[in-house]
Design a protein around this motif. Sequence first.
Motif, PDB file in Angstrom:
ATOM      1  N   PHE A  53       0.922  -1.166  -0.137  1.00  0.00           N
ATOM      2  CA  PHE A  53      -0.105   0.057   0.002  1.00  0.00           C
ATOM      3  C   PHE A  53       1.001   1.284   0.087  1.00  0.00           C
ATOM      4  O   PHE A  53       0.635   2.310  -0.734  1.00  0.00           O
ATOM      5  N   ILE A  61      -0.251  10.115  -3.694  1.00  0.00           N
ATOM      6  CA  ILE A  61      -0.726  11.135  -2.658  1.00  0.00           C
ATOM      7  C   ILE A  61       0.157  12.184  -2.660  1.00  0.00           C
ATOM      8  O   ILE A  61      -0.231  13.219  -2.465  1.00  0.00           O
ATOM      9  N   LEU A  65      -1.079  16.134  -2.976  1.00  0.00           N
ATOM     10  CA  LEU A  65      -0.897  17.069  -1.834  1.00  0.00           C
ATOM     11  C   LEU A  65      -0.306  18.254  -2.718  1.00  0.00           C
ATOM     12  O   LEU A  65      -0.648  19.252  -2.230  1.00  0.00           O
ATOM     13  N   LEU A  66       0.822  17.890  -3.503  1.00  0.00           N
ATOM     14  CA  LEU A  66       1.451  19.175  -4.022  1.00  0.00           C
ATOM     15  C   LEU A  66       0.572  19.860  -4.746  1.00  0.00           C
ATOM     16  O   LEU A  66       0.701  21.377  -5.013  1.00  0.00           O
ATOM     17  N   ILE A  67      -0.485  19.500  -5.706  1.00  0.00           N
ATOM     18  CA  ILE A  67      -1.387  20.505  -6.368  1.00  0.00           C
ATOM     19  C   ILE A  67      -2.575  20.626  -5.723  1.00  0.00           C
ATOM     20  O   ILE A  67      -3.383  21.435  -6.319  1.00  0.00           O
ATOM     21  N   GLY A  68      -2.827  20.066  -4.658  1.00  0.00           N
ATOM     22  CA  GLY A  68      -4.090  20.703  -3.562  1.00  0.00           C
ATOM     23  C   GLY A  68      -5.270  19.950  -3.833  1.00  0.00           C
ATOM     24  O   GLY A  68      -6.162  20.279  -3.603  1.00  0.00           O
ATOM     25  N   VAL A  70      -6.979  17.417  -2.197  1.00  0.00           N
ATOM     26  CA  VAL A  70      -7.332  16.725  -1.215  1.00  0.00           C
ATOM     27  C   VAL A  70      -8.735  16.517  -0.801  1.00  0.00           C
ATOM     28  O   VAL A  70      -9.513  17.315  -1.500  1.00  0.00           O
ATOM     29  N   PRO A  71      -9.065  15.390  -0.308  1.00  0.00           N
ATOM     30  CA  PRO A  71      -8.284  14.326   0.250  1.00  0.00           C
ATOM     31  C   PRO A  71      -7.744  13.574  -1.306  1.00  0.00           C
ATOM     32  O   PRO A  71      -8.357  13.582  -2.273  1.00  0.00           O
ATOM     33  N   PRO A  72      -6.622  13.101  -0.989  1.00  0.00           N
ATOM     34  CA  PRO A  72      -5.982  12.303  -2.363  1.00  0.00           C
ATOM     35  C   PRO A  72      -6.696  11.265  -2.885  1.00  0.00           C
ATOM     36  O   PRO A  72      -7.276  10.519  -1.972  1.00  0.00           O
ATOM     37  N   ALA A  74      -5.979   8.433  -3.517  1.00  0.00           N
ATOM     38  CA  ALA A  74      -5.502   6.976  -3.375  1.00  0.00           C
ATOM     39  C   ALA A  74      -6.429   6.768  -1.928  1.00  0.00           C
ATOM     40  O   ALA A  74      -6.165   5.467  -1.491  1.00  0.00           O
ATOM     41  N   ILE A  75      -6.521   7.727  -0.998  1.00  0.00           N
ATOM     42  CA  ILE A  75      -7.217   7.616   0.259  1.00  0.00           C
ATOM     43  C   ILE A  75      -8.887   7.552  -0.130  1.00  0.00           C
ATOM     44  O   ILE A  75      -9.594   6.963   0.701  1.00  0.00           O
ATOM     45  N   ASN A  76      -9.337   8.422  -0.934  1.00  0.00           N
ATOM     46  CA  ASN A  76     -10.683   8.874  -1.227  1.00  0.00           C
ATOM     47  C   ASN A  76     -11.338   7.883  -2.049  1.00  0.00           C
ATOM     48  O   ASN A  76     -12.616   7.720  -2.351  1.00  0.00           O
ATOM     49  N   ASP A  77     -10.773   6.983  -2.611  1.00  0.00           N
ATOM     50  CA  ASP A  77     -11.155   6.065  -3.765  1.00  0.00           C
ATOM     51  C   ASP A  77     -10.927   4.521  -3.091  1.00  0.00           C
ATOM     52  O   ASP A  77      -9.794   4.071  -3.353  1.00  0.00           O
ATOM     53  N   VAL A 140       8.660  14.112 -10.181  1.00  0.00           N
ATOM     54  CA  VAL A 140       8.680  13.956  -8.633  1.00  0.00           C
ATOM     55  C   VAL A 140       7.613  12.927  -8.207  1.00  0.00           C
ATOM     56  O   VAL A 140       7.686  12.090  -7.400  1.00  0.00           O
TER      57      VAL A 140
END
Lengths: 208, 208, 208
Positions: A53, A61, A65-68, A70-72, A74-77, A140
């Motif tokens: 994971f 993630i 986070l870097l482009i704003g 949120v929630p990312p 990978a956590i929201n789906d 990145v």
Amino acid sequence: MEPVGITLVKKELTVDHLVLILDLVGTFVFALSGAMAAVRRRLDLFGVLVLSFAAATFGGITRDLLIGAVPPAAINDWRYLAVSLLAGIITFFRHPTVNRLATRVLIFDAAGLGLFAVAGTHKALSYGLNPVMAALFGMVTGIGGGVARDVLLTEIPVVLRAELYALAALAGATVVVCGAALQFPSALVSVVGAAFCFGLRYMAIRNS
Amino acid sequence: MEPVGITLVKKELTVDHLVLILDLVGTFVFALSGAMAAVRRRLDLFGVLVLSFAAATFGGITRDLLIGAVPPAAINDWRYLAVSLLAGIITFFRHPTVNRLATRVLIFDAAGLGLFAVAGTHKALSYGLNPVMAALFGMVTGIGGGVARDVLLTEIPVVLRAELYALAALAGATVVVCGAALQFPSALVSVVGAAFCFGLRYMAIRNS
Amino acid sequence: MEPVGITLVKKELTVDHLVLILDLVGTFVFALSGAMAAVRRRLDLFGVLVLSFAAATFGGITRDLLIGAVPPAAINDWRYLAVSLLAGIITFFRHPTVNRLATRVLIFDAAGLGLFAVAGTHKALSYGLNPVMAALFGMVTGIGGGVARDVLLTEIPVVLRAELYALAALAGATVVVCGAALQFPSALVSVVGAAFCFGLRYMAIRNS
């Protein structure tokens, strides 16, 4: 650049879907690389799943986070979690032998690198970043999963040990940026970009 | 606190420019510290460049994520990348000898610590955080680059090994907060704060 | 789901307070685990305090970044810093002996795991995430502090070494999600969830 609103909506949906597909395939292959690295270090099933994971979702993630965003994703789906766990379980029960896993970790890592570099670049472009920065951003993003996997196992990350690693990600991202500027189809550009990045890394792995 | 809108705009621009200058100089010196640490560990050119970029930008990216300034300046502005790569290339081709690099890593790290602590505090104040938290925030920002560099090289971060490291960053940040409360010129306050932090760390390095 | 606005406001305030209390207690116990790990590695007072702060706040900062609550509570509220430093100072001056600290690190880590898993789930629910993702989210939040502590000390994180670690966090988070769906009182649900997670980990520590 799009003349009518309806086309813009359709195009955005396409890019969203494309990012989702690239993300999920990238998640799967990075999860495989994380699970194999964990098996090599003889972690138990739960450790293998956690490392699947972490390796699979850290790149996405970081990008979100870097482009704003949120929630990312990978956590929201739930699909990201499901795909990661599936890869972890397959690896744990099906790896025929621990030998030669080192090379396989790198090959799946290379596939994830290309996929996330391309997905990250697409998402950065769709959030309005300029082309040069979007490519840097894709680089990145691609690097994230491998760094998380190696730092958690207290190894020096592959991006620092391997020649051309970051450059391969940047090359794949550059293909996407150029293709978008030339208005080539996104799906085609993505396949070429990811394959280019993977090919560079694969040759480097073969030659070392 | 500003009577007229025009003054407010001018002042904000000044702080923005100040943060940019402090950031870029801090980026350069942290990049030098990262590159030297990478050379000491005998990484190749690409590894050196990646570590330059990571050490140089991690503090600023952390700061920008924490205050919600996304996408972070270090990714959204090509100058950060250019400065990082420049420092990495200079270090790789010009370091006369690998000996004594350990001390130099620490000295450039100390300079970066002071610069980022000051820049982080300014930016936190300009985002409306209260003074005590802005100082804490500057401290966390300053620490980021060194932590990223050391964790990627699987070393215990200097902030945990060195006495007074975090306190020196906090001292520099406190100078900025007090100076801002007393309405002293931002540029003067920044120089004094960064020099104070650097001086504390420099003495600690000399005495150890 | 709430019929009147006034009730909604009251309920939100309650959840906010609950999250704050869970957070601060979790901060304290994770800070203890970080401080003890630092003492075991024979760091000086400053290193112990930094590791207290890092272990104590990383879970909450990760949570707040992921849901877009910036600046994160752990940096925007002085009480988190105060609680972390208090735990660090107590540990540094009062630990009777360095022996057997390994087990104590794990026990305080288990308490922090349960508290942050529950607090993270509550906060995710209050930010509108769906129940399944909120539980996953609570799990990720709970894991953060221990990962930060172990990575900074260049150890393989406990979440990878310990059976059931992530599952215990997920179990505690699931209790919260089910309790919220059944409209049970938040405080009761939190205590049961945190205790359930802690109990699972405690048994695993005893049996190993």
